[in-house]
Design a protein around this motif. Structure first.
Motif, PDB file in Angstrom:
ATOM      1  N   GLY A   2      34.212   2.547  26.052  1.00 30.41           N
ATOM      2  CA  GLY A   2      34.523   3.946  26.291  1.00 30.41           C
ATOM      3  C   GLY A   2      33.346   4.662  26.913  1.00 30.41           C
ATOM      4  O   GLY A   2      32.286   4.101  27.139  1.00 30.41           O
ATOM      5  N   ALA A   3      33.559   5.935  27.201  1.00 29.37           N
ATOM      6  CA  ALA A   3      32.511   6.745  27.808  1.00 29.37           C
ATOM      7  C   ALA A   3      31.332   6.881  26.856  1.00 29.37           C
ATOM      8  O   ALA A   3      31.497   7.165  25.676  1.00 29.37           O
ATOM      9  CB  ALA A   3      33.075   8.119  28.161  1.00 29.37           C
ATOM     10  N   LEU A   4      30.120   6.673  27.378  1.00 28.02           N
ATOM     11  CA  LEU A   4      28.893   6.769  26.605  1.00 28.02           C
ATOM     12  C   LEU A   4      28.092   7.954  27.108  1.00 28.02           C
ATOM     13  O   LEU A   4      27.880   8.110  28.305  1.00 28.02           O
ATOM     14  CB  LEU A   4      28.072   5.484  26.750  1.00 28.02           C
ATOM     15  N   ALA A  16      28.088  14.808  11.215  1.00 31.59           N
ATOM     16  CA  ALA A  16      28.634  13.560  11.763  1.00 31.59           C
ATOM     17  C   ALA A  16      27.684  12.398  11.492  1.00 31.59           C
ATOM     18  O   ALA A  16      28.123  11.290  11.150  1.00 31.59           O
ATOM     19  CB  ALA A  16      28.884  13.704  13.258  1.00 31.59           C
ATOM     20  N   LEU A  17      26.372  12.638  11.604  1.00 33.65           N
ATOM     21  CA  LEU A  17      25.401  11.591  11.320  1.00 33.65           C
ATOM     22  C   LEU A  17      25.360  11.255   9.829  1.00 33.65           C
ATOM     23  O   LEU A  17      25.252  10.087   9.454  1.00 33.65           O
ATOM     24  CB  LEU A  17      24.017  11.992  11.831  1.00 33.65           C
ATOM     25  N   VAL A  52      15.245  14.467  18.603  1.00 32.40           N
ATOM     26  CA  VAL A  52      16.371  13.738  18.023  1.00 32.40           C
ATOM     27  C   VAL A  52      17.499  13.748  19.049  1.00 32.40           C
ATOM     28  O   VAL A  52      17.874  14.806  19.560  1.00 32.40           O
ATOM     29  CB  VAL A  52      16.850  14.374  16.699  1.00 32.40           C
ATOM     30  N   VAL A  53      18.012  12.574  19.354  1.00 31.73           N
ATOM     31  CA  VAL A  53      19.110  12.445  20.310  1.00 31.73           C
ATOM     32  C   VAL A  53      20.255  11.681  19.660  1.00 31.73           C
ATOM     33  O   VAL A  53      20.036  10.872  18.751  1.00 31.73           O
ATOM     34  CB  VAL A  53      18.661  11.748  21.614  1.00 31.73           C
ATOM     35  N   VAL A  54      21.459  11.960  20.115  1.00 36.82           N
ATOM     36  CA  VAL A  54      22.637  11.266  19.603  1.00 36.82           C
ATOM     37  C   VAL A  54      23.330  10.533  20.735  1.00 36.82           C
ATOM     38  O   VAL A  54      23.281  10.956  21.892  1.00 36.82           O
ATOM     39  CB  VAL A  54      23.643  12.230  18.915  1.00 36.82           C
ATOM     40  N   ALA A  55      23.981   9.434  20.367  1.00 39.14           N
ATOM     41  CA  ALA A  55      24.840   8.698  21.298  1.00 39.14           C
ATOM     42  C   ALA A  55      26.270   8.999  20.909  1.00 39.14           C
ATOM     43  O   ALA A  55      26.631   8.907  19.733  1.00 39.14           O
ATOM     44  CB  ALA A  55      24.574   7.201  21.207  1.00 39.14           C
ATOM     45  N   LEU A  56      27.051   9.371  21.899  1.00 39.78           N
ATOM     46  CA  LEU A  56      28.477   9.603  21.685  1.00 39.78           C
ATOM     47  C   LEU A  56      29.261   8.558  22.470  1.00 39.78           C
ATOM     48  O   LEU A  56      28.974   8.302  23.637  1.00 39.78           O
ATOM     49  CB  LEU A  56      28.878  11.000  22.161  1.00 39.78           C
ATOM     50  N   VAL A  57      30.212   7.951  21.804  1.00 39.61           N
ATOM     51  CA  VAL A  57      31.128   7.013  22.454  1.00 39.61           C
ATOM     52  C   VAL A  57      32.500   7.641  22.370  1.00 39.61           C
ATOM     53  O   VAL A  57      32.987   7.962  21.277  1.00 39.61           O
ATOM     54  CB  VAL A  57      31.089   5.623  21.769  1.00 39.61           C
ATOM     55  N   ASP A  58      33.097   7.872  23.512  1.00 39.51           N
ATOM     56  CA  ASP A  58      34.386   8.564  23.591  1.00 39.51           C
ATOM     57  C   ASP A  58      34.356   9.899  22.851  1.00 39.51           C
ATOM     58  O   ASP A  58      35.294  10.271  22.148  1.00 39.51           O
ATOM     59  CB  ASP A  58      35.522   7.687  23.059  1.00 39.51           C
ATOM     60  N   GLY A  59      33.222  10.607  22.954  1.00 41.59           N
ATOM     61  CA  GLY A  59      33.098  11.935  22.361  1.00 41.59           C
ATOM     62  C   GLY A  59      32.748  11.955  20.884  1.00 41.59           C
ATOM     63  O   GLY A  59      32.557  13.026  20.317  1.00 41.59           O
ATOM     64  N   GLU A  60      32.646  10.788  20.238  1.00 42.99           N
ATOM     65  CA  GLU A  60      32.331  10.718  18.808  1.00 42.99           C
ATOM     66  C   GLU A  60      30.901  10.237  18.611  1.00 42.99           C
ATOM     67  O   GLU A  60      30.468   9.276  19.252  1.00 42.99           O
ATOM     68  CB  GLU A  60      33.285   9.753  18.095  1.00 42.99           C
ATOM     69  N   VAL A  61      30.160  10.862  17.696  1.00 43.87           N
ATOM     70  CA  VAL A  61      28.797  10.446  17.397  1.00 43.87           C
ATOM     71  C   VAL A  61      28.822   9.012  16.861  1.00 43.87           C
ATOM     72  O   VAL A  61      29.540   8.706  15.910  1.00 43.87           O
ATOM     73  CB  VAL A  61      28.129  11.406  16.387  1.00 43.87           C
ATOM     74  N   ALA A  62      28.037   8.151  17.512  1.00 46.34           N
ATOM     75  CA  ALA A  62      28.028   6.736  17.144  1.00 46.34           C
ATOM     76  C   ALA A  62      26.637   6.235  16.773  1.00 46.34           C
ATOM     77  O   ALA A  62      26.491   5.108  16.322  1.00 46.34           O
ATOM     78  CB  ALA A  62      28.576   5.901  18.302  1.00 46.34           C
TER      79      ALA A  62
END
Length: 159
Positions: A2-4, A16-17, A52-62
Motif C-alpha cells: 500500500g501507499a507509504l 495510534a502509537l 519523531v517521525v511516523v510511517a503510515l501504510v495506507d493512511g494508518e500509523v504502522a
C-alpha cells in the motif's frame, strides 16, 4: 504494498502509537509501561531537541522512529544525535517502512548543521535490517545482545 508515507509525528499520532505498543508489545507490566510511553512520546513530539517521525501504510500509523539532538560538546562545534527508537509493526515489516523511517531520521540529522554523528543501539534481531542499509555494528554488549551503531555524517566530523 500500500501507499507509504513518512512524516513528522504530532500529538494526534500518540494514541495510534500507544495502540500499536499495546497490540504488539510483550511486557510483564504493560499498563505501567504504556502510561510512561504515552507521557514521554507526547512530550517528545513537541520538544525541539527531539525528532519523531511516523510511517503510515495506507493512511494508518504502522511504525515510528525517534531521535534526539544532544547538542555540541564543549570542545566541538558538532552535535551527536541519538536514535532512541525505530520500530515497525510486524504486520508492516518488509514493506519499506523501516528503511523510510531510518532515511528520514538520517536526512534530518544531515540537515542539522551541528550534527556530526547519528548513534543508536540495536538488538540482535535488528542487525540484519541495518546491514541491508549498508551499516555494520561497531561493537556488541554481550550481556544484553545489543550492538552499537553510528553514522558519521558527511562534512561534519572533526578530524
Amino acid at each position: 504494498m500500500g501507499a507509504l508515507e513518512v512524516r513528522v509525528a504530532t500529538r494526534d499520532d500518540v494514541e495510534a502509537l500507544v495502540a500499536l505498543l499495546q497490540r504488539w508489545g510483550a511486557d510483564d507490566d504493560p499498563d505501567e509501561k504504556v502510561v510512561r510511553y504515552r507521557e514521554r512520546l507526547a512530550s517528545n513530539v513537541e520538544h525541539p531537541a527531539h525528532h519523531v517521525v511516523v510511517a503510515l501504510v495506507d493512511g494508518e500509523v504502522a511504525g515510528y522512529a525517534a531521535a534526539q539532538d544532544y547538542g555540541p560538546a564543549l570542545h566541538q562545534d558538532r552535535s551527536i544525535a541519538r536514535m532512541h527508537d525505530l520500530w515497525v509493526s510486524p504486520a508492516a515489516r518488509g514493506r519499506g517502512a523501516g528503511t523510510a523511517l531510518f532515511e528520514t531520521v538520517r536526512d534530518w540529522a544531515e540537515r542539522e548543521a551541528r550534527i556530526g554523528m547519528l548513534q543508536w543501539q540495536a538488538g540482535t534481531v535488528a542487525v540484519g535490517f541495518y546491514r541491508t542499509l549498508g551499516l555494520e555494528a561497531e561493537d556488541a554488549d554481550a550481556g544484553r545482545g545489543d550492538f552499537a551503531l553510528a553514522v558519521h555524517l558527511p562534512g561534519r566530523d572533526d578530524a
